[in-house]
Design an enzyme around this catalytic site. Sequence first.
Site, PDB file in Angstrom:
ATOM      1  N   CYS A 169     -68.618 -16.483 -16.907  1.00 30.74           N
ATOM      2  CA  CYS A 169     -67.169 -16.376 -17.139  1.00 30.74           C
ATOM      3  C   CYS A 169     -66.449 -15.688 -15.979  1.00 30.74           C
ATOM      4  O   CYS A 169     -65.218 -15.625 -15.961  1.00 30.74           O
ATOM      5  CB  CYS A 169     -66.907 -15.635 -18.435  1.00 30.74           C
ATOM      6  SG  CYS A 169     -67.847 -16.303 -19.818  1.00 30.74           S
ATOM      7  N   ILE A 213     -62.082 -21.378 -27.931  1.00 28.78           N
ATOM      8  CA  ILE A 213     -62.687 -22.321 -26.978  1.00 28.78           C
ATOM      9  C   ILE A 213     -61.545 -23.128 -26.370  1.00 28.78           C
ATOM     10  O   ILE A 213     -60.685 -23.639 -27.099  1.00 28.78           O
ATOM     11  CB  ILE A 213     -63.725 -23.204 -27.677  1.00 28.78           C
ATOM     12  CG1 ILE A 213     -64.911 -22.339 -28.109  1.00 28.78           C
ATOM     13  CG2 ILE A 213     -64.184 -24.340 -26.768  1.00 28.78           C
ATOM     14  CD1 ILE A 213     -65.875 -23.029 -29.035  1.00 28.78           C
ATOM     15  N   LYS A 232     -57.988 -13.546 -25.400  1.00 30.61           N
ATOM     16  CA  LYS A 232     -57.900 -13.598 -26.857  1.00 30.61           C
ATOM     17  C   LYS A 232     -56.849 -14.603 -27.340  1.00 30.61           C
ATOM     18  O   LYS A 232     -57.095 -15.357 -28.279  1.00 30.61           O
ATOM     19  CB  LYS A 232     -57.554 -12.189 -27.366  1.00 30.61           C
ATOM     20  CG  LYS A 232     -57.326 -12.086 -28.841  1.00 30.61           C
ATOM     21  CD  LYS A 232     -58.632 -12.258 -29.599  1.00 30.61           C
ATOM     22  CE  LYS A 232     -58.387 -12.654 -31.042  1.00 30.61           C
ATOM     23  NZ  LYS A 232     -57.984 -14.056 -31.198  1.00 30.61           N
ATOM     24  N   HIS A 275     -59.500 -19.086 -22.959  1.00 33.28           N
ATOM     25  CA  HIS A 275     -60.544 -18.749 -21.987  1.00 33.28           C
ATOM     26  C   HIS A 275     -61.282 -20.002 -21.522  1.00 33.28           C
ATOM     27  O   HIS A 275     -62.420 -20.254 -21.938  1.00 33.28           O
ATOM     28  CB  HIS A 275     -61.506 -17.742 -22.637  1.00 33.28           C
ATOM     29  CG  HIS A 275     -62.612 -17.285 -21.758  1.00 33.28           C
ATOM     30  ND1 HIS A 275     -62.522 -17.215 -20.385  1.00 33.28           N
ATOM     31  CD2 HIS A 275     -63.871 -16.854 -22.062  1.00 33.28           C
ATOM     32  CE1 HIS A 275     -63.672 -16.770 -19.895  1.00 33.28           C
ATOM     33  NE2 HIS A 275     -64.502 -16.559 -20.892  1.00 33.28           N
TER      34      HIS A 275
END
Lengths: 128, 388
Positions: B84, B210, B330, B334
């Site tokens: 990430c 997601i 959040k 992401h």
Amino acid sequence: MTDPTRNGEFDDWLDSLSDGDGYYVECDEGHGWLPPRRVCPDCGSRELADVSLPDTGEIATHTTITVPTPQFENDAPYVTAIADFGPVSITGLVRGADPEDVAIGDVVGIGVGERETTGERAVVFRPR
Amino acid sequence: MTDPRIAGAGVTKFGKHPERTGRDLFAEAGLEALDQSGVDPDDVDALYYGNFMGELAEHQGHQGPLMAEAIGVDAPATRLEAACASAGAAVREAVKTLRNGEAEVVVVGGAERMTNIGTAAATDALAIAADDLYEIRAGMTFPGAYALMARVYFEEFGGSHEDLAHVAVKNHEHAVVNDHAQIQKEITLEDALEAPTIASPLGLYDSCPITDGAAAAVLTTEEYADEHDLDAPVAISGTGQGSDNLALQDRPHLARTPAADKATDEAYSDAGIGPDDVDVAEVHDCFTIAEVLAIESLGLYEPGEGIHAAADGETTRHGEMPVNLSGGLKAKGHPVGATGVAQLATIAWVLDGTHPRADAVPDGTVGVAHNAGGTVASTTVHVLEVQE
């Protein structure tokens, strides 16, 4: 059908757990690791020796997983924990206990079980 | 040594775009960045691109040159993978290349396509950022990994799921005005606390969604920006990166993130700043506990004290130290390989006053971006400063 490819010393290590003869590797400064290792990441020592794993460990942290990967679909909900065995900590599935009852500090033994979903081997902790 | 300038940035709408290819997402962000910068694409000397799960989600490796093509750039193009933190690592390479004189203009970016493979396959793909032999085979998922860290944090420092819920509430509120965000919806404390558990003690609202999306930025040297009269007031004045043992079981302390500590120390030293100089931060809140660990590693809070920051209002847009004005991972979403550059864009826009939440820090001059890979086994930290 051919046997699945073995992951070298990892599968050797699982075999040792199955035989009740678990071990870890330790450098000459006392840092412990799980195989395969050729060098101690802490001190750089390449003098690593096999040492018997203690019979019991203590749960350091745990979680009950309800949203699994496909490889654990039929296992969920299940408990994954990290347990301390002296110089090494090990991640495994906690079985033989109600998930609600698993707590930090619980004493567990270590062995090998099968995943319900795939039948593949996994490290399993059971309360002692 | 020059501090690279951010001449332009582009971010797609983050969200569910299962039918859009990675190359299309990146083209949108990259072209927006180029257009905003005013840089001629022929002047681009290099492309650094972050992506994590391209092989699994799109059956597409070797994405560097593909993405250069997608934005009409003919330059050496390299994909970086650090889970990430892939885009943060790409930023770092771009900064180093500009500083060492190998390039005058670099495009940096990232993209991820995730929703097309569904939640279970995406969870599986994300999990490979953990240790396959010792973690994935023991049932670890990424929510599970952060749940293991959260439980140790609570045990050692105190705090509760309710404290974490405040992080989620804050970041959702921040995202409401961010049109790039995946979830522009406020939630209540009760929503967060009553959501289904995904890996105890973490629930659905402790986790980022997601996401599909892309982000890009055009970085130049100070000299190039001056020569071409570019509007590029924000510089990257500090870069840092740290690593840690991949598996949680091999770390001595599960409620601390030393890779982020190392990245922070290096970036602050590079920029010649300290935590007291920071006006605003974008941090890697893939899970609510991750934001707590991040603000502690950044030195904005002492270890064990970050847990109360959101509940006390300190990290809200009205507080002393606004964190994740974009909505964070959040609520903004992401898209793994894009996140580090999206953070960079957010900080640049907050500092130049063009971000919809810029009014939270009207006199802000220093911002930091914290991008973490895996269970913080890779971390980059970048310091951004207004130069004029």
